[in-house]
Design a protein around this motif. Sequence first.
Motif, PDB file in Angstrom:
ATOM      1  N   ALA A  57       0.834  -1.207   0.000  1.00 23.76           N
ATOM      2  CA  ALA A  57       0.000   0.000   0.000  1.00 23.76           C
ATOM      3  C   ALA A  57       0.865   1.253   0.000  1.00 23.76           C
ATOM      4  CB  ALA A  57      -0.950  -0.007   1.199  1.00 23.76           C
ATOM      5  N   THR A  80      -4.662   4.225   0.690  1.00 24.61           N
ATOM      6  CA  THR A  80      -4.722   2.910   0.067  1.00 24.61           C
ATOM      7  C   THR A  80      -4.745   1.830   1.133  1.00 24.61           C
ATOM      8  OG1 THR A  80      -3.421   3.723  -1.803  1.00 24.61           O
ATOM      9  CG2 THR A  80      -3.605   1.332  -1.559  1.00 24.61           C
ATOM     10  N   ALA A  82      -4.364  -2.372   1.250  1.00 25.68           N
ATOM     11  CA  ALA A  82      -4.003  -3.573   0.494  1.00 25.68           C
ATOM     12  C   ALA A  82      -4.548  -4.775   1.251  1.00 25.68           C
ATOM     13  CB  ALA A  82      -2.495  -3.690   0.329  1.00 25.68           C
ATOM     14  N   LEU A 100      -5.854  -3.822  -4.053  1.00 30.16           N
ATOM     15  CA  LEU A 100      -5.545  -2.447  -3.656  1.00 30.16           C
ATOM     16  C   LEU A 100      -6.822  -1.634  -3.748  1.00 30.16           C
ATOM     17  CD1 LEU A 100      -2.205  -1.872  -5.617  1.00 30.16           C
ATOM     18  CD2 LEU A 100      -2.472  -2.427  -3.188  1.00 30.16           C
ATOM     19  N   SER A 122      -0.049   1.162 -10.201  1.00 30.30           N
ATOM     20  CA  SER A 122      -0.199  -0.197  -9.673  1.00 30.30           C
ATOM     21  C   SER A 122       0.722  -1.170 -10.407  1.00 30.30           C
ATOM     22  CB  SER A 122      -1.654  -0.652  -9.799  1.00 30.30           C
ATOM     23  OG  SER A 122      -1.780  -2.012  -9.444  1.00 30.30           O
TER      24      SER A 122
END
Length: 148
Positions: A57, A80, A82, A100, A122
């Motif tokens: 993240a 973010t 994860a 994510l 990403s």
Amino acid sequence: MPTRSASAHWSGSLSDGSGAISTETGTLSETPYSFNSRFKGEGQGTNPEELLGAAHAACFTMQLSHMLAEAGHPPTRADTTAKVHLDQVDGGFEIPKIDLVLMADVPGVSDDEFQRIAKKASDTCPLSKVLDAAEITLDATLTSDTAA
């Protein structure tokens, strides 16, 4: 670029043992981890998947922020999460998927440009590259109400 290090200690069997994790910077210092914290989601301590999620993240969010700023749209906020999936398979365990989930406030950017940049971030953050064996999904939400 500097090399980073962390260490782990474990004593005992898998189900009855316990360990501690430390980082070179001291951010984690003798942080406990155990079978229960990893496989049962209970007890004190962390686990490898949680640490992997935090690292992924952080890496993705930094890459995203850099790429948005380069495009002329520095984010005012990017958060973010994860979600690291751990599955039991024949012969042990594996991490088949990491989700994510991003919420970002990025004034002046269109949703299309934001989605394109988020996907590229990403795909190109160093931890996504090393974790390529797992499916990495991205759910990116632009929260700014001042989009272009």
